[in-house]
Design an enzyme around this catalytic site. Sequence first.
Site, PDB file in Angstrom:
ATOM      1  N   TRP A  94      38.670  47.319  40.398  1.00 40.61           N
ATOM      2  CA  TRP A  94      39.337  46.123  40.929  1.00 40.61           C
ATOM      3  C   TRP A  94      39.184  44.957  39.954  1.00 40.61           C
ATOM      4  CZ3 TRP A  94      37.775  41.138  42.131  1.00 40.61           C
ATOM      5  CH2 TRP A  94      38.673  40.387  42.898  1.00 40.61           C
ATOM      6  N   HIS A  95      38.020  44.909  39.292  1.00 42.91           N
ATOM      7  CA  HIS A  95      37.765  43.777  38.393  1.00 42.91           C
ATOM      8  C   HIS A  95      38.625  43.820  37.134  1.00 42.91           C
ATOM      9  CE1 HIS A  95      34.258  43.033  40.933  1.00 42.91           C
ATOM     10  NE2 HIS A  95      34.305  41.807  40.457  1.00 42.91           N
ATOM     11  N   GLY A  96      39.076  44.995  36.739  1.00 36.88           N
ATOM     12  CA  GLY A  96      39.908  45.039  35.546  1.00 36.88           C
ATOM     13  C   GLY A  96      40.317  46.458  35.215  1.00 36.88           C
TER      14      GLY A  96
END
Lengths: 359, 434
Positions: free
Chosen positions: B284-286
């Site tokens: 989700w963060h990248g």
Amino acid sequence: MKEKVTIVLFLSIIYGFFLLNFIMKDEELSIEERRHLKQFPKITVSKVLDGSMMTEFETYTLDQFPFRNTFRSLKANVEYSVFQKLDNNGIYVSNDKIFKIEYPLKEKNVMLFTKKVNQIYEKYLQGMNVYYMIIPDKNYYLDDVHLKMDYDKLYQLTKENIKGLSYIEVRDLLSLDHYYDTDTHWRQEKIIPVARRLEEKMIGNVSNHQYELKTYEPFYGVYYGQAALGGKGETLTYLTNDIIKQAYVENKSDLSFHQVYHLKELGKMDSYNMFLSGSTPFITIFNEENKSGRELVIFRDSFASSLTPLLIESYSKITLVDLRYMGASKLEEVITFENQDILFLYSTMIINESVMLKD
Amino acid sequence: MVLLISSLIFYFYGEQIHIWILLLSCFMNYLFGRMVEKSKNKKLILILAVTMNLGLLGYFKYTDFFITNINTIFQSDISLLRIVMPIGISFFTFQTLSYVVDVYRGTVKANKHFLDFATYVCLFPQLVAGPIVRYKDVAEELNSRKHSISDFERGISRFVIGLAKKVLLANVIGELSVILLEANQPSIIGFWVIALSYTLQIYFDFSGYSDMAIGLGNMFGFHFLENFNYPLIAKSITDFWRRWHISLSSWFRDYVYIPLGGNRVSTLKWIRNILVVWFLTGFWHGAAWNFIIWGLYFAILLVLEKKVYGKFLEKHKVFGHFYTVFLILISFVIFNVNSIADGITFFKNMFGLGSLPFISLETSYYIRSYIVVLVIAFIAATPIFTNLFDKLKQKKGFKIVLNGIEPFYYVILLFIVTAFLIDSSFNPFLYFRF
């Protein structure tokens, strides 16, 4: 009560500055940063849709924010006094003098400089009297608390790699006091010994020229605005005599003639430009009082602007070439190298950024 | 209506072309909400909603990541699509997903008014940088908000504090990490300071944005949940994740971990659940492998704490704190690097395997130059200031003085922040004259 005070203060600031933005006239120039400030962007549909309008608007807002310099000053003071930072945007104050960090030494650029000098020498100057002098920037004379380039290495590399030119030392003649407190440059009234040494090395004898001291104040150097700390300006002193007054300068870029000292520049964006009217690619100084016919060509940066007037009496003609604005390949179009004295006069800062010198 | 239009203008200012994605997300999830509530085949609608939302997120955020990996594995040469990701898509997708799932579960009722629902999705304070606000937490306030002077004042103070965290701490510490990373004379100590700077920068940046969002929410009568609770004082990684990006970890807990069975399953399944959740958290963060490794790194630590040495950490809190900070520093190096190769080089340099000196003149200069900012940041990352302030306020004399000072404290802070923002445009033309 506390809540109401907070709200009133907050809203006053937000709406107050919003209104001030409308009321206050946009500035054209930032004298402190020596650049044009962003004006209100032209609104077009394409610029709005690709987002460039918003980017330009943000730049405009930051450039034209009311009391911008006061805010910059506040930031500088917080950096120094609260955060105790050793520099702010690379600018720092030591012994009441303002410096800019010149770090690190870019060896590639130094080598590029030596290569360019050698190329000019080989193409135009072989067999002539060719000299070079490297002027240390003022960080050279400061303590080791702040970062500074490896000056010994710079001098070593230039000595090892510049071929055929005679080196003239200057470091022993200078100290911190020889430079302006708020500017990069050296003070003209302090560098008479430098001019005399050049004469001694290039001509062989040292004359005893007399000068009249004229002053202008307040002089705000280039670092004054960048430091954003306020304070008093300093005194700019320039040296003159009858010969300097009678000499005239031809500027090849606009074909104009003017005096050695361009007094109209005093008080403008950069008062140092009064020396030979500042940065320009190619100028020639004529001294009809000197009948020797002796000529000097100086490849130079702006340190030469204040030094050259002190050499005028010894020469009939002095030509100054600034390779930042004029490529070396154009030289043969404007000058014939015959039997002139040649001097490469560059500061350590330019040598460390020599990519800006044109081929 | 005014709030919705303002929010859309705000979004358009930063995202011109893809604003339609946001509007599509509003419209689509509004319909899904209504349909899930009314339909007999709720599950099908839910699956459709999840597929559509994750499809949008996947297309815009992960397509090039998958193409790159396919090219690497199969030695193919598929061109990257270079899709520009709409700002805030990760946040608003998770918000709308939580809404549809909550309607499906019957936790909340579907919103019948499109404009109210669109206001929830587009609400500008948290639209681009979180926190992930769940519909159920603001459903009432969407319809009827109570505006009060004390809420507005609380909002101002929270907003100014958040702005100061971002501009005065995160940005300044970010400068330090860039300077040291590009240093001419790098050193082992320099790399440790970079790791520390990454941690502090990310914390103050993200928690600053969350503070601003919560503060702006307060000003408009919303009460968003806290997103950070001094995570850097945590005594274990488990504790850290109870305090860091709370809205995201609780989202994954409620919508992934618990539906998978949570911890009420066999150890093997529990480990699987943890790995799935933290794989997704990282992803989700990248869209890059370092984020996936970052997530899985935490999964392993959480499993170890639960099964191996969690009780030891509870008994030895000082050790637990150092252990946590050390592992967090390492984690944010993984988080920040551009590639796995860069990460390996970074760790080699950090642990003295990169032929760097222990310290250099340059590193020492910049540490001295930034030491006060770092100390301020250390203290600000703990509740020391807040606790002291609260204690002093309990004493009558101090309370009067503090109440008198407080408004001016925010004003001074606001001016200093403005000064730093303005100076960011400082751009002297340096080389034209010497």
